[in-house]
Scaffold this active site. Structure first.
Site, PDB file in Angstrom:
ATOM      1  N   ALA A  11       3.636   8.516   4.998  1.00 61.99           N
ATOM      2  CA  ALA A  11       4.312   7.822   3.894  1.00 61.99           C
ATOM      3  C   ALA A  11       4.750   8.761   2.772  1.00 61.99           C
ATOM      4  O   ALA A  11       5.863   8.646   2.259  1.00 61.99           O
ATOM      5  CB  ALA A  11       3.398   6.724   3.347  1.00 61.99           C
ATOM      6  N   ARG A  51      -4.329  10.400   7.609  1.00 60.92           N
ATOM      7  CA  ARG A  51      -5.592  10.060   6.938  1.00 60.92           C
ATOM      8  C   ARG A  51      -6.747   9.960   7.928  1.00 60.92           C
ATOM      9  O   ARG A  51      -7.882  10.295   7.612  1.00 60.92           O
ATOM     10  CB  ARG A  51      -5.424   8.725   6.197  1.00 60.92           C
ATOM     11  CG  ARG A  51      -4.367   8.761   5.129  1.00 60.92           C
ATOM     12  CD  ARG A  51      -3.985   7.386   4.634  1.00 60.92           C
ATOM     13  NE  ARG A  51      -3.361   6.574   5.678  1.00 60.92           N
ATOM     14  CZ  ARG A  51      -2.808   5.381   5.473  1.00 60.92           C
ATOM     15  NH1 ARG A  51      -2.804   4.857   4.263  1.00 60.92           N
ATOM     16  NH2 ARG A  51      -2.265   4.711   6.463  1.00 60.92           N
ATOM     17  N   GLY A  95       0.846  -1.197   0.000  1.00 55.32           N
ATOM     18  CA  GLY A  95       0.000   0.000   0.000  1.00 55.32           C
ATOM     19  C   GLY A  95       0.880   1.245   0.000  1.00 55.32           C
ATOM     20  O   GLY A  95       2.031   1.229  -0.469  1.00 55.32           O
ATOM     21  N   LYS A 128      -2.313   5.845  18.758  1.00 54.26           N
ATOM     22  CA  LYS A 128      -2.295   7.235  18.251  1.00 54.26           C
ATOM     23  C   LYS A 128      -3.328   7.443  17.153  1.00 54.26           C
ATOM     24  O   LYS A 128      -3.798   8.560  16.933  1.00 54.26           O
ATOM     25  CB  LYS A 128      -0.883   7.642  17.831  1.00 54.26           C
ATOM     26  CG  LYS A 128      -0.302   6.908  16.625  1.00 54.26           C
ATOM     27  CD  LYS A 128      -0.675   7.518  15.289  1.00 54.26           C
ATOM     28  CE  LYS A 128      -0.248   6.644  14.129  1.00 54.26           C
ATOM     29  NZ  LYS A 128      -0.805   7.068  12.837  1.00 54.26           N
ATOM     30  N   TRP A 179       2.340   2.979   2.551  1.00 53.48           N
ATOM     31  CA  TRP A 179       3.549   2.837   3.373  1.00 53.48           C
ATOM     32  C   TRP A 179       4.388   1.650   2.900  1.00 53.48           C
ATOM     33  O   TRP A 179       5.617   1.722   2.823  1.00 53.48           O
ATOM     34  CB  TRP A 179       3.153   2.700   4.837  1.00 53.48           C
ATOM     35  CG  TRP A 179       4.251   2.702   5.869  1.00 53.48           C
ATOM     36  CD1 TRP A 179       4.312   1.896   6.967  1.00 53.48           C
ATOM     37  CD2 TRP A 179       5.401   3.570   5.955  1.00 53.48           C
ATOM     38  NE1 TRP A 179       5.424   2.198   7.712  1.00 53.48           N
ATOM     39  CE2 TRP A 179       6.109   3.225   7.117  1.00 53.48           C
ATOM     40  CE3 TRP A 179       5.902   4.595   5.146  1.00 53.48           C
ATOM     41  CZ2 TRP A 179       7.296   3.856   7.506  1.00 53.48           C
ATOM     42  CZ3 TRP A 179       7.082   5.236   5.526  1.00 53.48           C
ATOM     43  CH2 TRP A 179       7.761   4.859   6.697  1.00 53.48           C
ATOM     44  N   LYS A 211       0.017  -0.872  12.275  1.00 52.86           N
ATOM     45  CA  LYS A 211      -0.543  -0.150  13.428  1.00 52.86           C
ATOM     46  C   LYS A 211      -1.983  -0.589  13.651  1.00 52.86           C
ATOM     47  O   LYS A 211      -2.843  -0.344  12.805  1.00 52.86           O
ATOM     48  CB  LYS A 211      -0.450   1.360  13.187  1.00 52.86           C
ATOM     49  CG  LYS A 211       1.005   1.863  13.131  1.00 52.86           C
ATOM     50  CD  LYS A 211       1.144   3.329  12.763  1.00 52.86           C
ATOM     51  CE  LYS A 211       2.611   3.759  12.857  1.00 52.86           C
ATOM     52  NZ  LYS A 211       2.857   5.124  12.356  1.00 52.86           N
TER      53      LYS A 211
HETATM   54  N1  LIG Z   1       0.455   5.269   4.986  1.00 54.27           N
HETATM   55  C1  LIG Z   1       1.155   5.778   5.982  1.00 54.27           C
HETATM   56  O1  LIG Z   1       1.471   6.987   5.996  1.00 54.27           O
HETATM   57  C2  LIG Z   1       1.630   4.872   7.087  1.00 54.27           C
HETATM   58  C3  LIG Z   1       2.732   5.263   7.826  1.00 54.27           C
HETATM   59  C4  LIG Z   1       3.167   4.453   8.876  1.00 54.27           C
HETATM   60  C5  LIG Z   1       2.495   3.268   9.167  1.00 54.27           C
HETATM   61  N2  LIG Z   1       1.428   2.914   8.408  1.00 54.27           N
HETATM   62  C6  LIG Z   1       0.781   1.626   8.750  1.00 54.27           C
HETATM   63  O2  LIG Z   1       1.203   0.641   7.817  1.00 54.27           O
HETATM   64  C7  LIG Z   1       0.154  -0.312   7.610  1.00 54.27           C
HETATM   65  C8  LIG Z   1      -0.106  -0.421   6.118  1.00 54.27           C
HETATM   66  O3  LIG Z   1      -0.492   0.851   5.616  1.00 54.27           O
HETATM   67  P1  LIG Z   1      -0.355   1.238   4.077  1.00 54.27           P
HETATM   68  O4  LIG Z   1      -0.422   2.725   4.045  1.00 54.27           O
HETATM   69  O5  LIG Z   1       0.800   0.564   3.451  1.00 54.27           O
HETATM   70  O6  LIG Z   1      -1.664   0.574   3.432  1.00 54.27           O
HETATM   71  P2  LIG Z   1      -2.877   1.333   2.711  1.00 54.27           P
HETATM   72  O7  LIG Z   1      -3.673   2.102   3.681  1.00 54.27           O
HETATM   73  O8  LIG Z   1      -2.351   2.033   1.511  1.00 54.27           O
HETATM   74  O9  LIG Z   1      -3.820   0.098   2.290  1.00 54.27           O
HETATM   75  C9  LIG Z   1      -3.986  -0.359   1.031  1.00 54.27           C
HETATM   76  C10 LIG Z   1      -3.334  -1.733   0.877  1.00 54.27           C
HETATM   77  O10 LIG Z   1      -4.206  -2.753   1.380  1.00 54.27           O
HETATM   78  C11 LIG Z   1      -4.251  -3.787   0.400  1.00 54.27           C
HETATM   79  N3  LIG Z   1      -5.441  -4.599   0.527  1.00 54.27           N
HETATM   80  C12 LIG Z   1      -6.721  -4.258   0.261  1.00 54.27           C
HETATM   81  N4  LIG Z   1      -7.537  -5.325   0.470  1.00 54.27           N
HETATM   82  C13 LIG Z   1      -6.725  -6.339   0.902  1.00 54.27           C
HETATM   83  C14 LIG Z   1      -6.963  -7.686   1.316  1.00 54.27           C
HETATM   84  N5  LIG Z   1      -8.190  -8.196   1.338  1.00 54.27           N
HETATM   85  N6  LIG Z   1      -5.903  -8.435   1.706  1.00 54.27           N
HETATM   86  C15 LIG Z   1      -4.657  -7.936   1.703  1.00 54.27           C
HETATM   87  N7  LIG Z   1      -4.373  -6.657   1.336  1.00 54.27           N
HETATM   88  C16 LIG Z   1      -5.404  -5.881   0.938  1.00 54.27           C
HETATM   89  C17 LIG Z   1      -4.204  -3.018  -0.902  1.00 54.27           C
HETATM   90  O11 LIG Z   1      -3.889  -3.865  -1.962  1.00 54.27           O
HETATM   91  C18 LIG Z   1      -3.095  -2.022  -0.588  1.00 54.27           C
HETATM   92  O12 LIG Z   1      -1.831  -2.611  -0.775  1.00 54.27           O
HETATM   93  C19 LIG Z   1      -1.053   0.192   8.404  1.00 54.27           C
HETATM   94  O13 LIG Z   1      -1.116  -0.479   9.636  1.00 54.27           O
HETATM   95  C20 LIG Z   1      -0.736   1.662   8.656  1.00 54.27           C
HETATM   96  O14 LIG Z   1      -1.286   2.153   9.864  1.00 54.27           O
HETATM   97  C21 LIG Z   1       0.986   3.672   7.376  1.00 54.27           C
HETATM   98  O1  LIG Z   2      -2.428   8.518   7.733  1.00 58.19           O
HETATM   99  P1  LIG Z   2      -2.628   7.813   9.067  1.00 58.19           P
HETATM  100  O2  LIG Z   2      -3.590   8.535   9.942  1.00 58.19           O
HETATM  101  O3  LIG Z   2      -2.931   6.356   8.880  1.00 58.19           O
HETATM  102  O4  LIG Z   2      -1.203   7.899   9.802  1.00 58.19           O
HETATM  103  C1  LIG Z   2      -0.068   7.550   9.063  1.00 58.19           C
HETATM  104  C2  LIG Z   2       1.114   7.192   9.944  1.00 58.19           C
HETATM  105  O5  LIG Z   2       0.782   6.239  10.900  1.00 58.19           O
HETATM  106  C3  LIG Z   2       1.791   8.382  10.548  1.00 58.19           C
HETATM  107  O6  LIG Z   2       2.996   7.964  11.168  1.00 58.19           O
END
Ligand SMILES: NC(=O)c1ccc[n+]([C@@H]2O[C@H](COP(=O)([O-])OP(=O)(O)OC[C@H]3O[C@@H](n4cnc5c(N)ncnc54)[C@H](O)[C@@H]3O)[C@@H](O)[C@H]2O)c1
Ligand SMILES: O=P(O)(O)OC[C@H](O)CO
Length: 367
Positions: free
Chosen positions: A157, A272, A15, A208, A17, A123
């Protein structure tokens, strides 16, 4: 590209991140002999303009849906079959929305190297039968029978993808493994601190997101920065209390790492969860509808985490001790109106102490 000289890394997730982390790891392994150049990335397959996302990523080296405008190094290989992606890996980096982790673990059970180790960037929590919650790293450890460490931090991200400086926290009790994990993650613009307080690091990252929803409600209600600061402070106190009560032994110092105060601040301003919660107040649409309309397939973690935490607090009769966590959940589910948010936290337990400090936290969480 097919070298097998060192430890192989698999990114389980792709996704927003997940794609940024694939970019970082893909570059780092090329600089260090102890890692294999090939990095596999599990991609939940979908069709974009008639073409498979895995094919687009492997041909254009860009995740055009979840991280458009940023090239992945060519040694990152997108694979739609999670077993195929993970089977030879020595290090599994889990970075999926938390609601999908159990399904992925069941698919991977018995199909990975028994000597592999995991790093979870996820998270959130999961519900436990009987009224509790389970940490995602514990689920990975329990299902796959491999050690699982964690990485959490103030890491929006898109900013990390732009290579804007930030910090992050790895929670790992084993010094040698912690140092190896830092090697695959750290860059000039993405600095890693390794601490041994694994559970607290992870709990900070999950909780958080609930506070971020509260910050979004405040924005939606037009209440201003002082109010948001109060929500952030009270949210932090609830996070500390949560660790004290349910995971005793955590260190107060961990809350001052990137995974604690810093992530709380960035997420309450730029995340988000904040964005969708503001829109929730302003539009009256449901959280699910807003997630679909505003995030283009990305997933919100805050409202489900609030539900998971409430499941536990309710079963233990402790909802009132955590008014922000409880009220955010009740607003997300429509049980309370967003306008009631401040009323619900006005009499917060933190306001009841003589000097405004939570004595329980101070006694049990040692610096
Ligand atoms: N995006 C950020 O800024 C960020 C930063 C730090 C931590 N995180 C954490 O990292 C984790 C992943 O976040 P992200 O931003 O990479 O994901 P995202 O929010 O972009 O989610 C989309 C992802 O989920 C996948 N998906 C959808 N349906 C699915 C299914 N049934 N099975 C498996 N995958 C499926 C999609 O293909 C895509 O890869 C989360 O726990 C998030 O809290 C995110
Ligand atoms: O966009 P959020 O709210 O899922 O937060 C993204 C990350 O967790 C920030 O570190």
């Amino acid at each position: 590209m097919s070298s097998t000289k060192g430890k192989q890394v698999c990114i389980v997730g792709s996704g927003n991140w997940g794609s940024v982390i694939a970019k970082i790891v893909g570059h780092n392994v090329q600089k260090l002999d102890k890692f294999d150049n090939r990095v596999t990335m599990y991609v939940y397959e979908e069709i974009i303009n008639g073409k498979k996302l895995t094919e687009i990523i492997n041909e254009q080296h860009e995740n055009v849906k979840y991280l458009p405008g940023h090239k992945l190094p060519p040694n990152v290989e997108a694979i739609a079959d999670v077993v195929e992606a993970a089977k030879d890996a020595d290090i599994l980096v889990f970075v999926l929305p938390h609601q999908f982790i159990k399904g992925i673990c069941s698919t991977l059970l018995g199909k990975i190297k028994p000597t592999a180790i995991a790093l979870s960037l996820i998270k959130g929590f999961d519900r436990l039968e009987g009224g509790g919650i389970e940490l995602i790293s514990h689920i990975i450890n329990r299902h796959l029978k491999i050690p699982c460490h964690v990485l959490m931090g103030a890491n929006l991200a898109n900013e990390v993808a732009n290579e804007q400086f930030c910090e992050t926290t790895i929670g790992c009790r084993d010094r040698k493994i912690g140092s190896m994990l830092r090697d695959i993650i750290q860059t000039e613009y993405f600095r890693v601190v390794v601490v041994d307080d694994e559970d607290t690091v992870e709990i900070c990252g999950a909780l958080k997101n609930i506070v971020a929803c509260g910050a979004g409600f405040v924005d939606g209600l037009g209440l201003g920065d002082n109010t948001k600061a109060a929500v952030i402070r009270l949210g932090l106190m609830e996070m500390i209390k949560f660790v004290d009560v349910f995971y005793p032994g955590g260190k107060l110092s961990t809350f001052f790492e990137s995974c604690g105060v810093a992530d709380l601040i960035t997420t309450c301003f730029g995340g988000r969860n904040r964005k969708c919660s503001e829109a929730f107040v302003k539009t009256g649409k449901s959280i699910k509808q807003l997630e679909d309309e505003l995030l283009n397939g990305q997933k919100l973690q805050g409202p489900i985490t609030a539900e998971e935490v409430n499941f536990m607090l309710k079963s233990k009769g402790m909802e009132e001790k955590f008014p922000i966590f409880t009220t955010v959940h009740k607003i997300c589910t429509g049980e309370l109106k967003p306008q009631e948010f401040i009323n619900c936290i006005r009499e917060h337990p933190e306001h009841m102490n003589f000097n405004g400090t939570n004595k329980e936290s101070r006694q049990q969480c040692k610096l």
